[in-house]
Design an enzyme around this catalytic site. Sequence first.
Site: not given
Length: 379
Positions: A123, A261, A277, A327
């Site tokens: 990160s 998903c 998550d 998208c």
Amino acid sequence: MDDFQVFVKPVGAVCNLACQYCYYLEKQQLYHRDAGFCITADLLEEYIIQHIRASSGPDLFFSWHGGEPTLAGLPFFERVVALQKKHLPENWHVVNGLQTNGTLLNNEWCRFLKDEHFVVGISLDGPEKLHSAFRFGKDAASCFDEVIRGYGLLRQYDIPSEILCVVNSLNAPYPLEIYRFFKSLKAEFITFLPLVEKKTSTGNLVSERSVSARDFGEFLCIIFDEWKTLDIGIIKIQIFEEALRTAFGLEHTLCIFKRTCGGVPVLEHNGDFYSCDHFVNEGHLMGNIHETPLKQLLESPAQKAFGQAKLTTLPDYCLQCNVREMCNGACPKDRFTDTPDGEPGLNYLCEGYKLFFNYCKPFVEQVAKVWRESSRNDE
């Protein structure tokens, strides 16, 4: 590889940093601190066995997330690799992915990661003034130098690594400064993650840290121009790669752009299985692998319904959109605004996604044309 990827939390939500925008630190509240926050040796082995059984092989991918997973310690991950080798069927192969803030990496860690063929995400939100705006230690001190040192070690040991950059309200105005900084680090893989923090109180819809939809779209467009001119084929940027997949008629690999998903659930440190998550809460706790096998949880009606809802709740405005295939309504966690005609369920980032995908679409169509012509010539 199988069409699922479990985000395993070896130490739950525990982290050595206190990044302001982290959405996972608060998940510690779901568990009693006295119980500890580390996967036990027995649970780790049971999970690895169940993951292998849930897979069709021969290639498996394990994802280790946090919190900060390196807090589990190097011996933990040495045990991971040993157990994988113990239980892996003949001629099967494993790749381990580790997502880290990079501050605890050292030579010993990197020798192990290199020897065991780990892929590491680190990160980093840009140069120091931008990275340190929201990312710092528990004492509020900058962690930038430690992150850069960690990333440098990954490069030194030639460990496949990806920079994950959270695009927020402060760094969004500096797309080229950020991108060129990453290039100066010899980055080969970059992911830009938009920060969207929904506020439950009245007033502003999102937090002041959140990037605006338009700013995110413009951020991507500006970087796309430089990438297309100078770096295509050299640097992989996840959202650009996902857009280009449509040129070849390929399915998306990133969950937020798939039609449905549910293929990226979470396994917490005690074996609890959550849908995603971003949905680690009581309403999306599907079970525990102590009681229900991982394969059964992945294929459960509740988990399937969670994933299918992404498609079935898509507003008409999205169904008629000219960039829908790129998208697909993006991540359900961000679908909390209304369409122009008042229908609920529009993604907060819609304006930005439409801006970027329409901007890159002519290039994607040109790539598709060249590919089709090449394919015909090869016949």
